[in-house]
Design a protein around this motif. Structure first.
Motif, short mmCIF file in Angstrom:
data_model
loop_
_atom_site.label_atom_id
_atom_site.label_comp_id
_atom_site.label_asym_id
_atom_site.label_seq_id
_atom_site.Cartn_x
_atom_site.Cartn_y
_atom_site.Cartn_z
N VAL A 1 0.86 -1.19 0.00
CA VAL A 1 0.00 0.00 0.00
C VAL A 1 0.89 1.23 0.00
O VAL A 1 1.78 1.37 0.85
CB VAL A 1 -0.93 0.02 1.23
N ILE A 2 0.69 2.11 -0.94
CA ILE A 2 1.45 3.36 -1.00
C ILE A 2 1.09 4.22 0.20
O ILE A 2 -0.09 4.40 0.52
CB ILE A 2 1.18 4.10 -2.32
N ASP A 3 2.10 4.74 0.89
CA ASP A 3 1.88 5.47 2.14
C ASP A 3 1.02 6.72 1.97
O ASP A 3 0.10 6.96 2.75
CB ASP A 3 3.22 5.87 2.77
N ALA A 4 1.32 7.51 0.96
CA ALA A 4 0.60 8.77 0.77
C ALA A 4 -0.86 8.50 0.40
O ALA A 4 -1.13 7.74 -0.53
CB ALA A 4 1.26 9.60 -0.31
N PRO A 5 -1.80 9.10 1.12
CA PRO A 5 -3.22 8.88 0.78
C PRO A 5 -3.65 9.69 -0.43
O PRO A 5 -3.12 10.77 -0.71
CB PRO A 5 -3.95 9.36 2.04
N LEU A 6 -4.59 9.15 -1.17
CA LEU A 6 -5.23 9.91 -2.25
C LEU A 6 -6.01 11.08 -1.67
O LEU A 6 -6.16 12.13 -2.28
CB LEU A 6 -6.20 9.01 -3.03
N GLY A 7 -6.54 10.87 -0.48
CA GLY A 7 -7.35 11.89 0.21
C GLY A 7 -8.04 11.25 1.39
O GLY A 7 -7.82 10.07 1.69
N GLN A 8 -8.85 12.01 2.06
CA GLN A 8 -9.63 11.45 3.15
C GLN A 8 -11.05 11.99 3.06
O GLN A 8 -11.29 13.05 2.49
CB GLN A 8 -9.02 11.81 4.51
N GLU A 9 -11.96 11.22 3.60
CA GLU A 9 -13.36 11.64 3.56
C GLU A 9 -14.06 11.23 4.84
O GLU A 9 -13.75 10.22 5.46
CB GLU A 9 -14.08 11.06 2.35
N GLN A 10 -14.99 12.06 5.22
CA GLN A 10 -15.84 11.75 6.37
C GLN A 10 -17.07 11.02 5.88
O GLN A 10 -17.69 11.41 4.89
CB GLN A 10 -16.23 13.04 7.10
N TRP A 11 -17.41 9.95 6.57
CA TRP A 11 -18.62 9.20 6.23
C TRP A 11 -19.75 9.62 7.14
O TRP A 11 -19.58 9.78 8.35
CB TRP A 11 -18.39 7.71 6.43
N GLY A 12 -20.91 9.81 6.54
CA GLY A 12 -22.12 10.09 7.31
C GLY A 12 -23.22 9.13 6.92
O GLY A 12 -23.14 8.44 5.89
N LEU A 13 -24.23 9.04 7.74
CA LEU A 13 -25.42 8.29 7.38
C LEU A 13 -26.24 9.16 6.44
O LEU A 13 -26.36 10.37 6.65
CB LEU A 13 -26.23 7.94 8.63
N GLY A 14 -26.79 8.56 5.40
CA GLY A 14 -27.55 9.32 4.41
C GLY A 14 -29.04 9.33 4.71
O GLY A 14 -29.61 8.29 5.05
N LEU A 15 -29.65 10.51 4.60
CA LEU A 15 -31.09 10.65 4.81
C LEU A 15 -31.67 11.50 3.69
O LEU A 15 -30.96 12.23 3.01
CB LEU A 15 -31.39 11.32 6.15
N LYS A 16 -32.98 11.42 3.53
CA LYS A 16 -33.65 12.29 2.59
C LYS A 16 -33.51 13.74 3.03
O LYS A 16 -33.48 14.05 4.22
CB LYS A 16 -35.14 11.95 2.50
N LYS A 17 -33.47 14.63 2.06
CA LYS A 17 -33.49 16.06 2.38
C LYS A 17 -34.86 16.46 2.94
O LYS A 17 -35.85 15.77 2.74
CB LYS A 17 -33.19 16.88 1.13
N ASP A 18 -34.88 17.57 3.65
CA ASP A 18 -36.12 18.13 4.19
C ASP A 18 -36.80 17.21 5.19
O ASP A 18 -38.03 17.11 5.24
CB ASP A 18 -37.10 18.48 3.05
N GLU A 19 -35.98 16.51 5.98
CA GLU A 19 -36.50 15.70 7.08
C GLU A 19 -35.75 16.12 8.36
O GLU A 19 -34.97 15.36 8.93
CB GLU A 19 -36.29 14.21 6.81
N PRO A 20 -35.98 17.36 8.82
CA PRO A 20 -35.20 17.89 9.94
C PRO A 20 -35.37 17.13 11.24
O PRO A 20 -34.41 16.98 12.00
CB PRO A 20 -35.69 19.34 10.07
N GLN A 21 -36.58 16.63 11.51
CA GLN A 21 -36.79 15.88 12.76
C GLN A 21 -35.97 14.59 12.77
O GLN A 21 -35.33 14.26 13.77
CB GLN A 21 -38.28 15.57 12.97
N LEU A 22 -35.99 13.87 11.66
CA LEU A 22 -35.24 12.63 11.59
C LEU A 22 -33.74 12.89 11.65
O LEU A 22 -33.01 12.18 12.36
CB LEU A 22 -35.59 11.88 10.30
N LEU A 23 -33.28 13.90 10.95
CA LEU A 23 -31.85 14.23 10.97
C LEU A 23 -31.39 14.57 12.38
O LEU A 23 -30.34 14.09 12.84
CB LEU A 23 -31.56 15.40 10.02
N ALA A 24 -32.17 15.37 13.08
CA ALA A 24 -31.81 15.74 14.45
C ALA A 24 -31.79 14.52 15.36
O ALA A 24 -30.90 14.37 16.21
CB ALA A 24 -32.79 16.78 14.98
N ALA A 25 -32.75 13.63 15.18
CA ALA A 25 -32.83 12.42 16.02
C ALA A 25 -31.65 11.49 15.75
O ALA A 25 -31.09 10.89 16.67
CB ALA A 25 -34.15 11.70 15.78
#
Length: 274
Positions: free
Chosen positions: A209-233
């Motif tokens: 494995v080459i030491d230098a990373p291509l990049g990094q990314e944060q993973w999140g859980l995906g939800l539908k847009k315009d669902e503020p109650q669910l996102l907050a929960a």
């Protein structure tokens, strides 16, 4: 009279629109009434989601986070296996409530769906043949690199090694085998999964494995847009899992020092940095 009538119609339309939006934004209540949280997961990317050969059930890091969130919401987790390409369409078409499926945050994806707080930080790296003479990312500038179709790894390759030719495969095992069979010069994936393939197939002596990373990314859980109650929960659930140590326990189980990865957890649940 025409002006008054138009005003009444406009007011009624506004009221109806507001009511419709309020009803639509109550997905959290629907989930609690139903008693299940339908989670879209992957089943081909160990250790995040794969089939346990003994139980034939989907297990993994992402699966445990889905179950943890469901428990915090007071419902059961219902798992639905998806392909990488189908993740966002299945969510937006209402076939799943949430995605726990190696979903890295990108501005483009954020125009289509909402992201929870980050629950994993992924380093994207490249594996190459030990005897290839390829030691840096620049060495692959005119080479062939395999990756999973529709994965964020492809975006990192395009940005970091613009001269490379991306060869797409439907799943990680196929993309990895292309490297072992020397059909390509490199294989890009999140570091944890790269190392898993190398160890699992006993190719430590032939691949690196080459030491230098291509990049990094944060993973999140995906939800539908315009669902503020669910996102907050969901965010509340993730932060509760962090504060109780459940998030650390899940990491240790699948990626920690006693696993084949021997990785340290250098991150915590936190809002995604835009």
């Amino acid at each position: 009279m025409k002006i008054v009538t138009f005003g009444r119609v406009a007011a009624f339309a506004l009221l109806a629109s507001t009511f419709s939006a309020a009803v639509h934004a109550d997905q959290l209540a629907d989930i609690k009434t139903r008693g299940t949280l339908v989670c879209g997961v992957l089943s081909t990317l160990d250790p995040f989601g794969s089939i346990d050969p003994k139980t034939r059930e989907v297990v993994g890091y992402d699966v445990d986070f889905c179950k943890g969130v469901a428990k915090q919401l007071g419902v059961k987790a219902e798992l639905r296996q998806l392909s990488l390409d189908a993740r966002i369409p299945e969510l937006n078409q209402g076939r799943v409530d949430i995605l726990a499926a190696v979903l890295g945050y990108t501005p483009a994806r954020a125009t289509q769906i909402a992201f929870s707080d980050s629950y994993f930080l992924s380093l994207q790296k490249l594996a190459v043949q030990q005897d290839s003479g390829l030691d840096s990312l620049a060495d692959l500038n005119d080479k062939r690199i395999s990756s999973i179709k529709g994965s964020s790894t492809q975006n990192f390759v395009r940005a970091t090694i613009p001269g490379a030719k991306i060869v797409s495969y439907d799943d990680a095992p196929s993309a990895f085998m292309a490297l072992t069979q020397r059909k390509v010069d490199g294989f890009g994936l999140t570091e944890a999964m790269l190392r898993r393939f190398i160890v699992k197939l006993g190719t430590e002596a032939t691949l690196k494995v080459i030491d230098a990373p291509l990049g990094q990314e944060q993973w999140g859980l995906g939800l539908k847009k315009d669902e503020p109650q669910l996102l907050a929960a969901v965010n509340k659930a993730l932060n509760e899992m962090e504060s109780t140590g459940e998030a650390q326990t899940i990491f240790d189980k699948w990626l920690g020092k006693d696993s084949v990865y021997h990785m340290d957890r250098t991150f915590k649940v936190e809002p995604i940095k835009l």
